[in-house]
Scaffold this active site. Structure first.
Site, PDB file in Angstrom:
ATOM      1  N   ASP A 105      52.342  20.219   8.864  1.00 22.37           N
ATOM      2  CA  ASP A 105      53.665  20.100   9.465  1.00 22.37           C
ATOM      3  C   ASP A 105      53.626  19.224  10.700  1.00 22.37           C
ATOM      4  O   ASP A 105      52.944  19.544  11.670  1.00 22.37           O
ATOM      5  CB  ASP A 105      54.145  21.511   9.817  1.00 22.37           C
ATOM      6  CG  ASP A 105      55.560  21.533  10.346  1.00 22.37           C
ATOM      7  OD1 ASP A 105      56.240  20.499  10.258  1.00 22.37           O
ATOM      8  OD2 ASP A 105      55.979  22.590  10.842  1.00 22.37           O
ATOM      9  N   ASP A 315      60.675  12.545  11.800  1.00 23.40           N
ATOM     10  CA  ASP A 315      59.873  13.567  11.132  1.00 23.40           C
ATOM     11  C   ASP A 315      59.749  13.192   9.663  1.00 23.40           C
ATOM     12  O   ASP A 315      60.747  13.105   8.954  1.00 23.40           O
ATOM     13  CB  ASP A 315      60.508  14.939  11.294  1.00 23.40           C
ATOM     14  CG  ASP A 315      59.596  16.042  10.777  1.00 23.40           C
ATOM     15  OD1 ASP A 315      58.904  16.658  11.605  1.00 23.40           O
ATOM     16  OD2 ASP A 315      59.573  16.262   9.554  1.00 23.40           O
TER      17      ASP A 315
END
Length: 434
Positions: A105, A315
């Site tokens: 992540d 992201d």
């Protein structure tokens, strides 16, 4: 119509390609295997490409609350969200090495895996890691500088005990430890990096897939694996994401991520913009977006009150691109006035602006995003995607609280992060050949 922010965790399947390994590793490159790829254990051959795209949006919905919560609260506890990720990472830890599968992540820092003895664990594909069987396993003391950066909650026998909390009330509780991480390469070589801090989770509860055993943290914080191997990679990593349909249907091509010397983005066509780091997050400054011959100054979201120098998160695990509601309304009006096609409603209600299309494409004006010192022209494949038979939709949607540059906008760009120079570089690329 309110749309939830969609940010699945970035997850990687690491096939390490060794570039230089004498006494230290100077750089290495890895494949990123999409979780719906034929190479992935998650692959469901009965799903259509449209179903896979829609599933990616559903998987990422709970991630919204994570960014919204952390854009207003400056907490030292790293909070991550329990959702299925988009890519799968396979590495080995310990001596002798034990394989683990984990979500990785870019929106969190701590790397952790389920460990024996486990008081309460979710099901996973591989056996649980047993630290008693590893000669390189060590616990980390409470005075270690990483302890307060990983959700520290208890010091027991001078061992830093952590608790990572999840947006859906899932959690992992365990001991902060260190281990040797081994990355197997496609050439048969192994790259082993010792003393990487990670969480050895003994009490874990959440909505994780039975394929996975934990999280790989690639964020910008101190506990991130990116910062822990900084000596080897010199603060540099880059990735190149292939188009969504290729990533989920073709087993012969993959996206790639690079670390260290192999991550430098250079050559004709490269543009760079300042990188702002707010704890874990990677943030850029978006100044405006041009649609055809009209330029709209970017109206910042509430997120910018925390980081005045930056206003949009980048992201690679995010599916769509999110912009403030009023700014989106201005963009949509220009697009509607410019596009000569039949507008249709999206049955899933995930997209605001959709059109009928027989071949998966429509005639749209040129769209350019203007970051500080970096202008990116987004091809139509980045801005309008076919989400169903005869239906294409705009990949930017409104959100009231947070702005994110998603991965559909990033595909077919080589994107390099330099955490020493604090910049992000973009190079238009055919990522299927990179």
């Amino acid at each position: 119509m309110k749309i939830n922010t969609l940010i699945p965790m970035l997850v990687l399947l690491f096939h390490l390609s060794l570039v230089s390994c004498h006494k230290s590793v100077n750089g290495f490159a890895l494949d990123l295997i999409h979780r719906d790829s034929p190479l992935s254990p998650h692959h469901n051959p009965s799903n259509t490409p449209f179903e896979r795209l829609q599933n990616a949006l559903y998987r990422s919905s709970s991630r919204a609350s994570f960014f919204k919560k952390n854009s207003h609260v400056n907490s030292i506890e790293s909070t991550i969200i329990a959702t299925d990720g988009e890519y799968l990472m396979k590495i080995s830890i310990g001596t002798p090495p034990v394989d683990i599968f984990a979500f990785a992540d870019t929106g969190s820092d701590l790397t952790w895996t389920q460990c024996e003895p486990c008081l309460d664990c979710f099901k996973q594909l591989a056996p649980l890691f047993n630290p008693k069987n590893s000669s390189s396993y060590k616990t980390i003391g409470c005075k270690n500088e990483l302890c307060p950066n990983v959700g520290f909650f208890l010091c027991k026998n001078d061992i830093c005990n952590y608790k990572e909390t999840y947006g859906d009330n899932s959690y992992t509780i365990g001991e902060l430890s260190s281990e040797t991480f081994t990355f197997p390469s496609t050439s048969g070589e192994n790259v082993s990096i010792p003393n990487i801090a990670f969480g050895c989770g003994h009490n874990n509860k959440g909505t994780f897939s039975n394929v996975t055993s934990g999280i790989i943290g690639l964020g910008g914080g101190k506990a991130s694996i990116i910062n822990q191997i900084n000596q080897q990679i010199k603060g540099k990593f880059s990735y190149c994401l292939i188009p969504f349909e290729s990533s989920t249907t073709n087993s012969s091509i993959t996206s790639h991520i690079n670390f260290g010397d192999t991550a430098i983005v250079s050559g004709p066509g490269v543009v760079s913009t300042p990188l702002i780091r707010m704890n874990t997050f990677y943030i850029l400054s978006l100044e405006s977006i041009s649609i055809g011959n009209k330029t709209l100054p970017f109206k910042s979201s509430k997120f910018s009150s925390i980081t005045p120098r930056g206003n949009i998160i980048i992201d690679s695990g995010t599916t769509l691109t999110y912009v403030p509601v009023h700014f989106y309304a201005d963009m949509e009006k220009i697009l509607v006035d410019s596009i000569n096609a039949t507008r249709k409603l999206d049955p899933s209600k995930s997209y605001n602006l959709c059109y009928a299309s027989e071949n998966g494409a429509i005639d749209v004006p040129k769209i350019v995003v203007h970051f500080t010192n970096a202008d990116l022209e987004l091809p139509q494949t980045n801005t309008f995607v076919q989400v169903d038979e005869g239906l294409v939709c705009f990949t930017m949607v409104p959100d009231e609280d947070v702005s994110i540059l998603g991965n559909l906008s990033q595909m077919n760009f080589l994107i390099g992060f330099d955490l020493v120079a604090n910049k992000v570089s973009f190079l238009p690329s055919d990522c299927t050949k990179h």
